[in-house]
Scaffold this active site. Structure first.
Site, PDB file in Angstrom:
ATOM      1  N   TRP A 176      -6.743  30.613 -23.338  1.00 48.28           N
ATOM      2  CA  TRP A 176      -6.966  30.087 -24.687  1.00 48.28           C
ATOM      3  C   TRP A 176      -6.582  31.218 -25.661  1.00 48.28           C
ATOM      4  CZ3 TRP A 176     -12.108  30.683 -27.507  1.00 48.28           C
ATOM      5  CH2 TRP A 176     -12.119  29.947 -28.699  1.00 48.28           C
TER       6      TRP A 176
ATOM      7  N   ASP B 240     -16.503  31.719 -19.508  1.00 47.24           N
ATOM      8  CA  ASP B 240     -16.365  30.814 -20.645  1.00 47.24           C
ATOM      9  C   ASP B 240     -16.252  29.393 -20.095  1.00 47.24           C
ATOM     10  OD1 ASP B 240     -15.808  29.545 -22.992  1.00 47.24           O
ATOM     11  OD2 ASP B 240     -13.827  30.437 -23.282  1.00 47.24           O
TER      12      ASP B 240
ATOM     13  N   LYS C   8     -16.551  19.603 -26.652  1.00 43.09           N
ATOM     14  CA  LYS C   8     -15.706  18.620 -25.961  1.00 43.09           C
ATOM     15  C   LYS C   8     -16.567  17.608 -25.222  1.00 43.09           C
ATOM     16  CE  LYS C   8     -13.288  21.858 -27.287  1.00 43.09           C
ATOM     17  NZ  LYS C   8     -12.176  22.666 -26.997  1.00 43.09           N
TER      18      LYS C   8
HETATM   19  N1  PMP Z   1     -13.176  28.453 -24.764  1.00 42.57           N
HETATM   20  C1  PMP Z   1     -12.127  27.729 -24.372  1.00 42.57           C
HETATM   21  C2  PMP Z   1     -11.504  28.024 -23.055  1.00 42.57           C
HETATM   22  C3  PMP Z   1     -11.627  26.712 -25.188  1.00 42.57           C
HETATM   23  O1  PMP Z   1     -10.578  26.004 -24.780  1.00 42.57           O
HETATM   24  C4  PMP Z   1     -12.253  26.462 -26.433  1.00 42.57           C
HETATM   25  C5  PMP Z   1     -11.787  25.379 -27.356  1.00 42.57           C
HETATM   26  N2  PMP Z   1     -10.484  25.154 -27.498  1.00 42.57           N
HETATM   27  C6  PMP Z   1     -13.349  27.245 -26.796  1.00 42.57           C
HETATM   28  C7  PMP Z   1     -13.783  28.217 -25.941  1.00 42.57           C
HETATM   29  C8  PMP Z   1     -14.050  27.070 -28.116  1.00 42.57           C
HETATM   30  O2  PMP Z   1     -14.604  25.870 -28.321  1.00 42.57           O
HETATM   31  P1  PMP Z   1     -15.330  25.487 -29.683  1.00 42.57           P
HETATM   32  O3  PMP Z   1     -14.473  24.476 -30.347  1.00 42.57           O
HETATM   33  O4  PMP Z   1     -16.656  24.985 -29.265  1.00 42.57           O
HETATM   34  O5  PMP Z   1     -15.463  26.742 -30.498  1.00 42.57           O
END
Ligand code: PMP
Length: 391
Positions: free
Chosen positions: A127, A207, A242
């Site tokens: 990410w 994560d 999500k």
């Molecule tokens: N970690 C990963 C691997 C993600 O893909 C994402 C969201 N794209 C996040 C953290 C962060 O998510 P949030 O929208 O809750 O900040």
């Protein structure tokens, strides 16, 4: 003073959203932005969330301040889902609410740095915000390859990273539904990873942003649990954005695993102070709704049913893509074994541009696609276009 600042390039994915919105073609396909979509292309509010929000409107009697740790009822209600029956692992885990998974990753990195970490190992691709957060905190991120060219995880690379890391160096892992590749470690691979952590003493930062969107709520947490069962200390960054569809409401949590209560209290007090200095308190609404769901059997069932439906739809799309086999030079077969919203296609930047300009198909320049952007109505057109552009 502000004249000294260098202009920053806009986030590539957010720029793609604008391009897509401005495209007048009626059959355009958006595989860019990372949100779930139904067969109709919508990202609706979960019915369970709507019901919980209704209750909140009726029953919430104050919006007075909580604290930097946010809604502790929410934080605790989530724990058995993440950590299993012994949700605190004998009093060794404590957590706090954060503004989304991003806030949790940020807090994990800041607390690691405060405790003396200067370097961590990270599978790439990842990410993109991981690298940005670590760079912002001046934590050195040492990359290792996450995946092999055949669409499987590069287990040797992660094991090497874990063995190379010292106890005050971190290794960042995705709990499930790897973003951007969709390539997760299999249960036996997690076993080896957990043993490697136990042997090396490297500090795990896990994560997990898509629990329930891969194989199932329990299955998606099982790798993380294996690691935690073998190590004295770890950080876990969690997102509900999500799996509860709360994206803009920013619902997340940060958990600390420590060897004893005293150490846990000390670490927690530091996380608390960092949160206070960063955002003071997390936004309440989304976490309060999640708490209401998880404390009510009926709402919990409703949420799980909705999650099951999302997961089944994404599995269907993946199976249909895999069935197609080769689309031009792209082998779609590995996508069936991958998990979650994303997969990476081996396409060039030029091919991505061609897909956009000639076929109105929008995807990240990296070749990442959001499989939830595909429906029974557009999937064949996508496969044909991919074949035309890469063949
Ligand atoms: N970690 C990963 C691997 C993600 O893909 C994402 C969201 N794209 C996040 C953290 C962060 O998510 P949030 O929208 O809750 O900040």
């Amino acid at each position: 003073m502000l004249d000294r600042l260098e202009p920053q390039s806009p986030d590539a994915l957010l720029a793609l959203i604008k391009l897509h919105a401005a495209d007048p073609r009626g059959d355009k396909i958006d595989l860019g932005v990372g949100v779930y979509r139904t067969e109709e292309g919508a990202t609706p509010v979960f019915a369970a969330i709507k019901a919980a929000e209704q209750r909140l409107v009726e029953e919430q009697d104050s919006k007075s301040y909580l604290g930097p740790e946010g809604d502790t009822g929410f934080v605790n209600a989530l724990m058995p889902w993440i950590f299993g029956e012994d949700a605190t692992m004998g009093g060794r885990i404590a957590g706090m609410q954060t503004p989304g998974g991003t806030g949790a990753v940020r807090l994990a990195a800041a607390l690691a740095q405060k405790a003396g970490m200067t370097r961590l190992y990270m599978g790439v691709p990842s990410w993109p915000n991981h690298a940005q957060i670590f760079a912002d905190l001046e934590l050195e991120a040492v990359p290792f390859d996450h995946a092999n060219a055949d669409g499987t995880a590069d287990l040797d690379a992660v094991l090497r990273a874990i063995r190379a890391a010292s106890p005050d160096e971190g290794v960042l892992l995705h709990g499930c539904c790897h973003n951007p590749t969709g390539i997760d470690y299999r249960p036996q691979e997690w076993e080896r990873i957990a043993e490697a952590f136990e042997a090396s003493g490297a500090f795990p930062i896990i994560d997990i942003a898509y629990q329930g969107l891969g194989r199932g709520l329990e299955e998606d947490a099982s790798g993380l649990r294996k690691v935690l069962s073998k190590v004295p200390e770890a950080f876990i960054a969690y997102s509900c954005d999500k799996n509860f569809g709360m994206y803009r409401d920013r619902v997340g949590a940060f958990y600390i695993l420590c060897d004893g209560t005293e150490m846990l209290d000390k670490a927690f007090s530091n996380a608390n102070a960092l949160a206070r200095a960063s955002w003071s308190m997390p936004p309440d609404h989304g976490a309060a709704a999640v708490r209401l769901i998880l404390r009510d059997n009926e709402l919990t069932q409703m949420w799980q049913d909705e999650l099951d439906e999302m997961r089944a739809r994404m599995r269907q799309v993946r199976d249909r893509l895999a069935e197609a086999g080769m689309a031009g030079s792209v082998d779609l077969a590995p996508l069936a074994a991958q998990n979650g919203l994303f997969s990476m296609l081996p396409v060039t930047k030029e091919q991505v541009v061609k897909l956009r300009e000639e076929h109105a198909i929008y995807m990240a320049g990296s070749g990442r696609i959001n499989v939830a952007g595909l429906t029974t109505g557009n999937i064949d057109r996508f496969i044909d276009a991919l074949a035309a552009v890469t063949g």
